[in-house]
Design a protein around this motif. Structure first.
Motif, PDB file in Angstrom:
ATOM      1  N   VAL A 154      19.977   4.523  19.348  1.00 56.76           N
ATOM      2  CA  VAL A 154      20.732   4.313  18.076  1.00 56.76           C
ATOM      3  C   VAL A 154      21.776   3.342  18.080  1.00 56.76           C
ATOM      4  O   VAL A 154      22.339   3.098  18.920  1.00 56.76           O
ATOM      5  CB  VAL A 154      21.342   5.599  17.225  1.00 56.76           C
ATOM      6  N   GLU A 155      21.862   2.441  16.881  1.00 55.50           N
ATOM      7  CA  GLU A 155      22.984   1.441  16.964  1.00 55.50           C
ATOM      8  C   GLU A 155      24.062   2.034  16.262  1.00 55.50           C
ATOM      9  O   GLU A 155      23.999   2.455  14.795  1.00 55.50           O
ATOM     10  CB  GLU A 155      22.541   0.271  16.242  1.00 55.50           C
ATOM     11  N   THR A 156      25.137   2.115  16.736  1.00 55.93           N
ATOM     12  CA  THR A 156      26.616   2.456  16.025  1.00 55.93           C
ATOM     13  C   THR A 156      27.564   1.476  15.936  1.00 55.93           C
ATOM     14  O   THR A 156      27.446   0.341  16.612  1.00 55.93           O
ATOM     15  CB  THR A 156      27.097   3.797  16.843  1.00 55.93           C
ATOM     16  N   LYS A 157      28.597   1.602  15.406  1.00 58.46           N
ATOM     17  CA  LYS A 157      29.920   0.975  15.478  1.00 58.46           C
ATOM     18  C   LYS A 157      30.236   0.726  17.392  1.00 58.46           C
ATOM     19  O   LYS A 157      31.190  -0.375  17.443  1.00 58.46           O
ATOM     20  CB  LYS A 157      30.980   1.244  14.727  1.00 58.46           C
ATOM     21  N   ALA A 158      29.932   1.654  17.808  1.00 59.17           N
ATOM     22  CA  ALA A 158      30.280   1.607  19.278  1.00 59.17           C
ATOM     23  C   ALA A 158      29.168   0.797  20.176  1.00 59.17           C
ATOM     24  O   ALA A 158      29.330   0.954  21.441  1.00 59.17           O
ATOM     25  CB  ALA A 158      30.524   2.753  19.904  1.00 59.17           C
ATOM     26  N   GLY A 159      28.307   0.310  19.459  1.00 53.05           N
ATOM     27  CA  GLY A 159      27.177  -0.486  20.143  1.00 53.05           C
ATOM     28  C   GLY A 159      25.979   0.611  20.223  1.00 53.05           C
ATOM     29  O   GLY A 159      25.951   1.487  19.605  1.00 53.05           O
ATOM     30  N   ARG A 160      24.959   0.118  21.005  1.00 51.55           N
ATOM     31  CA  ARG A 160      23.623   1.011  21.214  1.00 51.55           C
ATOM     32  C   ARG A 160      24.144   1.910  22.086  1.00 51.55           C
ATOM     33  O   ARG A 160      24.927   2.120  23.220  1.00 51.55           O
ATOM     34  CB  ARG A 160      22.914   0.148  21.896  1.00 51.55           C
ATOM     35  N   GLN A 161      23.557   3.338  21.631  1.00 55.00           N
ATOM     36  CA  GLN A 161      23.888   4.666  22.410  1.00 55.00           C
ATOM     37  C   GLN A 161      22.532   5.344  22.630  1.00 55.00           C
ATOM     38  O   GLN A 161      21.590   4.957  21.677  1.00 55.00           O
ATOM     39  CB  GLN A 161      24.856   5.306  21.789  1.00 55.00           C
ATOM     40  N   ALA A 162      22.421   6.092  23.425  1.00 57.54           N
ATOM     41  CA  ALA A 162      20.794   6.674  23.609  1.00 57.54           C
ATOM     42  C   ALA A 162      21.104   8.514  23.320  1.00 57.54           C
ATOM     43  O   ALA A 162      22.052   9.015  23.747  1.00 57.54           O
ATOM     44  CB  ALA A 162      20.526   6.580  24.990  1.00 57.54           C
ATOM     45  N   VAL A 163      20.334   9.195  22.653  1.00 59.74           N
ATOM     46  CA  VAL A 163      20.402  10.440  22.316  1.00 59.74           C
ATOM     47  C   VAL A 163      19.155  11.029  22.946  1.00 59.74           C
ATOM     48  O   VAL A 163      17.783  10.941  22.743  1.00 59.74           O
ATOM     49  CB  VAL A 163      20.448  10.887  20.985  1.00 59.74           C
ATOM     50  N   ARG A 164      19.402  12.255  23.809  1.00 61.81           N
ATOM     51  CA  ARG A 164      18.119  12.995  24.368  1.00 61.81           C
ATOM     52  C   ARG A 164      17.919  14.255  23.531  1.00 61.81           C
ATOM     53  O   ARG A 164      18.856  14.946  23.133  1.00 61.81           O
ATOM     54  CB  ARG A 164      18.401  13.224  25.956  1.00 61.81           C
ATOM     55  N   ALA A 165      16.802  14.790  23.431  1.00 58.72           N
ATOM     56  CA  ALA A 165      16.420  16.014  22.967  1.00 58.72           C
ATOM     57  C   ALA A 165      15.120  16.427  23.625  1.00 58.72           C
ATOM     58  O   ALA A 165      14.430  15.782  24.200  1.00 58.72           O
ATOM     59  CB  ALA A 165      16.318  15.861  21.368  1.00 58.72           C
ATOM     60  N   GLU A 166      14.971  17.684  23.391  1.00 59.96           N
ATOM     61  CA  GLU A 166      13.699  18.392  23.975  1.00 59.96           C
ATOM     62  C   GLU A 166      12.653  18.197  22.631  1.00 59.96           C
ATOM     63  O   GLU A 166      11.556  18.086  22.973  1.00 59.96           O
ATOM     64  CB  GLU A 166      13.816  19.936  24.325  1.00 59.96           C
ATOM     65  N   ILE A 167      13.104  18.373  21.594  1.00 64.09           N
ATOM     66  CA  ILE A 167      12.105  18.038  20.512  1.00 64.09           C
ATOM     67  C   ILE A 167      12.906  17.354  19.403  1.00 64.09           C
ATOM     68  O   ILE A 167      14.011  17.570  18.864  1.00 64.09           O
ATOM     69  CB  ILE A 167      11.786  19.306  19.606  1.00 64.09           C
ATOM     70  N   PHE A 168      12.122  16.286  18.939  1.00 65.07           N
ATOM     71  CA  PHE A 168      12.652  15.332  17.906  1.00 65.07           C
ATOM     72  C   PHE A 168      11.860  15.704  16.310  1.00 65.07           C
ATOM     73  O   PHE A 168      10.709  16.072  16.561  1.00 65.07           O
ATOM     74  CB  PHE A 168      12.524  13.899  18.234  1.00 65.07           C
ATOM     75  N   ILE A 169      12.830  15.419  15.487  1.00 60.00           N
ATOM     76  CA  ILE A 169      12.051  15.646  14.019  1.00 60.00           C
ATOM     77  C   ILE A 169      12.414  14.433  13.196  1.00 60.00           C
ATOM     78  O   ILE A 169      13.554  13.944  13.004  1.00 60.00           O
ATOM     79  CB  ILE A 169      12.853  16.947  13.154  1.00 60.00           C
ATOM     80  N   ASP A 170      11.416  13.676  12.877  1.00 62.38           N
ATOM     81  CA  ASP A 170      11.352  12.314  11.917  1.00 62.38           C
ATOM     82  C   ASP A 170      11.391  12.579  10.505  1.00 62.38           C
ATOM     83  O   ASP A 170      10.445  13.102   9.939  1.00 62.38           O
ATOM     84  CB  ASP A 170      10.394  11.529  12.571  1.00 62.38           C
ATOM     85  N   CYS A 171      12.742  12.454  10.123  1.00 60.52           N
ATOM     86  CA  CYS A 171      12.974  12.727   8.771  1.00 60.52           C
ATOM     87  C   CYS A 171      13.418  11.478   8.324  1.00 60.52           C
ATOM     88  O   CYS A 171      14.313  11.561   7.038  1.00 60.52           O
ATOM     89  CB  CYS A 171      13.789  13.680   8.312  1.00 60.52           C
ATOM     90  N   SER A 172      13.072  10.169   8.712  1.00 59.16           N
ATOM     91  CA  SER A 172      13.601   9.075   8.281  1.00 59.16           C
ATOM     92  C   SER A 172      13.170   8.778   6.989  1.00 59.16           C
ATOM     93  O   SER A 172      13.730   7.484   6.374  1.00 59.16           O
ATOM     94  CB  SER A 172      13.153   7.982   9.485  1.00 59.16           C
ATOM     95  N   GLY A 173      11.985   9.045   6.337  1.00 60.65           N
ATOM     96  CA  GLY A 173      11.316   8.445   5.257  1.00 60.65           C
ATOM     97  C   GLY A 173      10.430   7.589   5.473  1.00 60.65           C
ATOM     98  O   GLY A 173       9.284   7.496   4.803  1.00 60.65           O
ATOM     99  N   ASP A 174      10.809   6.657   6.360  1.00 55.95           N
ATOM    100  CA  ASP A 174       9.794   5.590   6.787  1.00 55.95           C
ATOM    101  C   ASP A 174       9.010   5.578   7.892  1.00 55.95           C
ATOM    102  O   ASP A 174       8.175   4.939   8.412  1.00 55.95           O
ATOM    103  CB  ASP A 174      10.769   4.174   7.084  1.00 55.95           C
ATOM    104  N   GLY A 175       9.161   7.006   8.679  1.00 64.33           N
ATOM    105  CA  GLY A 175       8.438   7.390   9.897  1.00 64.33           C
ATOM    106  C   GLY A 175       8.828   6.300  11.076  1.00 64.33           C
ATOM    107  O   GLY A 175       7.876   6.269  11.807  1.00 64.33           O
ATOM    108  N   ASP A 176      10.186   6.043  10.956  1.00 67.55           N
ATOM    109  CA  ASP A 176      10.476   5.081  12.074  1.00 67.55           C
ATOM    110  C   ASP A 176      10.349   5.636  13.394  1.00 67.55           C
ATOM    111  O   ASP A 176       9.515   4.971  14.356  1.00 67.55           O
ATOM    112  CB  ASP A 176      11.904   4.587  11.804  1.00 67.55           C
TER     113      ASP A 176
END
Length: 454
Positions: A154-176
């Motif tokens: 993800v890109e934030t005001k603090a720069g690029r950061q990473a997020v880990r998860a066991e399961i992800f859910i894409d609700c972006s609308g665009d399927g990003d």
């Protein structure tokens, strides 16, 4: 010749956090997906690009829930229950919910105040202890072994950061997220043309007595203005209806196209840029026309939303694609996780065409299969909302907020079940998911009695 690409130096990306469930996108699907996963006791993070929740309902100023209701053998029923009921009650407590109103004499929709929606969504997620990261734009994924996503960038005001998860859910609308992970997808109809987007606006300063039921007379006034040559309109079917206060009305009057007449593509940056500018031009023209309508003479634009209203971009291919035939035939599925009562709403050049199941002969709703939430090729991912697995015609119906609430609650509950059983989402026992949803108050169709009332 200069190279058309730039090599970005490798870098170490800070890890923002590790979670059991990460949801990308805070629209109706994302709100309830995150809340339902957290309600089941899973450490959950919701990532949203704006500083507020609601998706197109707030960011694009839709201000109207479609698909909560259905026409069941001629009777109007609110079919979408479960966690959506909690959210609606919170909006209503803030005095931000209109009574349902009839659309085309066949199905109900329900307007709301966008500020109340934002606050109610914050409250809902806080009540279930969902972690939220606002002002964070998804930017890519790092894949692990065995078709699994290791981390979301993800890109934030603090720069690029990473997020880990066991399961992800894409609700972006665009399927990003799904596309970055390699899931197959489609865009638009058989020619690749998506539904037309719109620029919404809200007017204030209307005289409600003089305006009366202006939504009934405005189409005739538009025809007269077109015939007289005083105004041109991008589409025929205009929606102009009052908000909670009769002095404020919402306006859905626009249809944004490319120069070639086809719809703006919401995943192409240049298209989006042109679409925002053209959308505001059309909104201004709509306002100038509406100032000629009785009761609107002293009105003014109180809100142009932060972004263009996108109806369709990528649709991720999953275990089943909901079709237009499923919608019109009121299809049933063994793995149903809820229902959709909204008709096919086709935004064609210059118009909006609604196609309903037979009314009052039919039950008026189709079930939504769990398989449409499970993308092909990625094991620790679910997809919910308008980018779920549907055909162009199926998406023209089930992209609306009611069906998105249904898909989101099912996705969040499915993620929690997968984690509790040490399974991938594709392999969870669907019967257990269905029972969980029913216990949470959701109406999934099947052999359940239809809810009563609005």
């Amino acid at each position: 010749m200069r190279a058309m690409t730039i090599n970005e130096p490798a870098r170490q990306v800070p890890l923002y956090g590790e979670y059991e469930v990460v949801v990308l996108g805070g629209g109706p699907a994302g709100i309830v997906a995150a809340a339902s996963a957290a309600r089941a006791g899973r450490k959950t993070l919701l990532i949203e690009r704006y500083g507020f929740l609601g998706g197109m309902g707030t960011a694009a100023g839709v201000t109207n829930f479609c698909g909560l209701h259905g026409n069941v053998y001629g009777e109007a029923i609110r079919l979408v229950q479960g966690m959506a009921s909690d959210l609606l009650a919170r909006i209503d407590h803030l005095n931000g919910l209109n009574a349902p109103h009839l659309i085309l004499g066949k199905v109900f929709a329900q307007a709301y105040d966008t500020a109340a929606y934002k606050i109610a969504a914050d409250q809902l997620l806080a009540s279930h202890k969902v972690h939220i990261l606002f002002h964070a734009l998804g930017a890519g994924v790092v894949m692990g072994d065995d078709n699994r996503i290791d981390a979301l960038m993800v890109e934030t005001k603090a720069g690029r950061q990473a997020v880990r998860a066991e399961i992800f859910i894409d609700c972006s609308g665009d399927g990003d997220l799904a596309v970055w992970a390699g899931a197959p997808f489609e865009i638009g109809d058989e020619h690749g043309h998506p539904l037309y987007p719109s620029m919404m606006l809200r007017l204030n300063g209307i005289d409600p007595v003089r305006a009366g039921d202006a939504w009934r007379t405005i189409p005739q006034l538009m025809e007269a203005a077109t015939a007289a040559g005083t105004h041109k309109f991008p589409r025929k079917s205009a929606i102009v209806r009052p908000q909670k206060s009769g002095i404020e009305w919402r306006v859905n009057f626009t249809q944004v196209a490319r120069e070639d007449g086809h719809a703006i593509n919401g995943v192409e940056p240049d298209d989006l840029t042109r679409g925002e500018i053209e959308g505001r031009k059309q909104a201004l023209a709509a306002f100038e026309f509406l100032r000629t309508v009785p009761g609107f003479e002293k009105s003014y634009i109180v809100d142009l939303p932060p972004q263009l209203g996108i109806r369709e971009t990528r649709r991720i291919k999953g275990g089943y694609q909901l079709s237009g035939e499923d919608v019109l035939g009121c299809a049933s599925f063994e793995d149903s996780i809820g229902v959709n009562g909204w008709p096919i709403e086709a935004h064609v050049p210059g118009d909006v065409v609604f196609t309903f199941p037979p009314i009052p002969e039919s039950r008026g709703y189709n079930e939504l299969p769990y398989r449409m939430l499970v993308p092909e090729g990625v094991d620790n991912l679910l997809v919910a909302g308008r980018c779920a697995s549907m055909t162009h015609e199926g998406q023209s119906a089930a992209r609306v907020s009611g069906a998105c609430f249904v898909m989101g609650e099912a996705a969040g509950s499915a993620a929690a079940l997968a984690l509790s059983g040490n399974r991938i989402p594709r392999d969870i026992p669907v019967e257990k998911l269905q029972e969980t949803l029913k216990q949470q108050g959701a109406f999934i169709g099947r052999d359940e009695p239809v809810p009563k009332g609005l």
